[in-house]
Write a protein that holds these residues in place. Sequence first.
Motif, mmCIF file in Angstrom:
data_model
loop_
_atom_site.group_PDB
_atom_site.id
_atom_site.type_symbol
_atom_site.label_atom_id
_atom_site.label_comp_id
_atom_site.label_asym_id
_atom_site.label_seq_id
_atom_site.Cartn_x
_atom_site.Cartn_y
_atom_site.Cartn_z
ATOM 1 N N GLY A 166 -9.109 -19.422 12.866
ATOM 2 C CA GLY A 166 -9.706 -20.747 12.738
ATOM 3 C C GLY A 166 -10.578 -20.775 11.489
ATOM 4 N N ASP A 167 -10.531 -21.880 10.739
ATOM 5 C CA ASP A 167 -11.416 -22.015 9.573
ATOM 6 C C ASP A 167 -12.845 -22.094 10.111
ATOM 7 N N LEU A 168 -13.698 -21.161 9.701
ATOM 8 C CA LEU A 168 -15.017 -21.042 10.338
ATOM 9 C C LEU A 168 -15.905 -22.259 10.105
ATOM 10 N N THR A 207 -4.208 -10.757 8.549
ATOM 11 C CA THR A 207 -3.691 -11.656 9.595
ATOM 12 C C THR A 207 -4.543 -11.407 10.830
ATOM 13 N N LEU A 208 -5.604 -12.227 10.996
ATOM 14 C CA LEU A 208 -6.639 -11.908 11.975
ATOM 15 C C LEU A 208 -6.853 -13.025 12.989
ATOM 16 N N GLY A 209 -7.296 -12.674 14.169
ATOM 17 C CA GLY A 209 -7.681 -13.678 15.174
ATOM 18 C C GLY A 209 -6.553 -14.658 15.422
ATOM 19 N N LYS A 235 -14.482 -9.733 19.406
ATOM 20 C CA LYS A 235 -15.661 -9.409 18.583
ATOM 21 C C LYS A 235 -16.449 -10.666 18.256
ATOM 22 N N MET A 236 -15.770 -11.828 18.313
ATOM 23 C CA MET A 236 -16.428 -13.104 18.008
ATOM 24 C C MET A 236 -16.981 -13.742 19.280
ATOM 25 N N GLY A 237 -16.907 -12.992 20.407
ATOM 26 C CA GLY A 237 -17.417 -13.539 21.678
ATOM 27 C C GLY A 237 -16.459 -14.502 22.325
ATOM 28 N N THR A 339 -15.427 -19.632 26.924
ATOM 29 C CA THR A 339 -16.073 -18.693 25.972
ATOM 30 C C THR A 339 -16.469 -19.450 24.701
ATOM 31 N N TRP A 340 -15.709 -20.492 24.378
ATOM 32 C CA TRP A 340 -15.904 -21.217 23.128
ATOM 33 C C TRP A 340 -17.239 -21.969 23.177
ATOM 34 N N GLY A 341 -18.087 -21.715 22.177
ATOM 35 C CA GLY A 341 -19.399 -22.400 22.159
ATOM 36 C C GLY A 341 -20.413 -21.658 23.002
#
Length: 356
Positions: A166-168, A207-209, A235-237, A339-341
């Motif tokens: 995802g574009d951060l 090529t990640l996430g 790792k990003m929760g 998990t998101w947010g």
Amino acid sequence: MNPVLTRFSVMSPVRLPIISMRFIYLEVNMALVRKSNAICRRVMKTLQPLSSAVAPSGPESSQAQAQCGDRQAYGWVSSRSLHGFKRPNLHVIRNQLARFEGGSVDLEKNSDNGIAILTLNNPRRMNSMTGKMMVDMADKVSELEEWHEGKALIMRGADGNLCTGGDLTFVRKALHYGEEMAAYQHDTLTRLLNLPLISVALVQGHTLGGGAELSTACDFRVMSSSAKIGFVQIKMGLSTAWGAATRLTRLLGRRKAIDLLCSAKILLPDAALREGLVDYILPRGSEDELEETTQWLLRNLCAYDTNITRVVKSLVVSAELSMDHYQALDAERKLFGQTWGGPVQRKMLEANVKHK
Ligand SMILES: CC[C@H](C(=O)O)C(=O)SCCNC(=O)CCNC(=O)[C@H](O)C(C)(C)COP(=O)(O)OP(=O)(O)OC[C@H]1O[C@@H](n2cnc3c(N)ncnc32)[C@H](O)[C@@H]1OP(=O)(O)O
């Protein structure tokens, strides 16, 4: 009736009594729905305690709720999916995602060799996906669903990098919109996987996430000798946003899926090949890796008649298509949305983690 079977029955030279085929198919389908609903209720019961563990509590939760507002406002409709979850209104979600600008997803269709090239085009940000790119990708998959003379598809990223997820910048702005974004990507990537085309992801660069997730929405993965691939969401929760837990479990089995998703390990080509995650490593020093991948496809999977190749792919899709797949995606979306947010993801975003 299963859309794949419908397309196949129209094309099949032997026209079996369609009525009896439809009747048998419907009977089998209803039995499947009854069985999977029961399983799903059991699965969600075990997951309930988790939601209180990962959802934000205290002021953050009221802020998150305020941001989310009524799900109806974001296009959740009353109709239930086959497994008891609310089915999202993709049209409303599309309009919301399109507002997150940046990059594009482009499509070239070669009618000579029947191979299409789907390009993620956001090179300055390593082809990470914005909301607008998600809408582009959905539209290009719809275009491919109508490309009846096509035989295969290569998905790649511009400037030698498939995608870093995802574009951060989009991610930070869309923390209230995780489940809806996941539902939209699940629909696009399931349609991509089920296209009557032999699909290959060209794994190049980082090529990640979500980028690793995109690669699992193709039938095969061809990897550059200098590329890296890793499911770094934990790792990003986060859990997986775009359906990879469901697809990896089917592709590699539960043990390897848990290993790749819970270790966040970043695999080099030899390890990715050993794990069965990729199917072929391009020769070191290839001048044109897209051309090399095209030749690999033509030699190995596209050497025969286009229509028969499309029928064979359609048969495999219809053999695999089962209620369990959609039930798994529904559960994956519900979990991801929790998990998101959440506090862990917010902390990791602030830390600007680099997955070297
Ligand atoms: C929805 C899916 C799911 C989610 O977001 O929840 C995920 O995909 S989780 C994973 C999200 N992706 C990341 O966390 C990747 C973060 N980026 C990195 O780890 C590094 O950029 C790396 C290892 C990919 C490359 O490192 P390197 O040092 O070689 O290059 P730079 O870091 O300087 O990157 C170059 C340039 O690209 C920008 N970039 C890279 N990835 C992203 C991204 N995902 N979103 C936005 N921008 C990205 C990076 O910021 C640099 O741009 P600059 O303007 O120079 O800062």
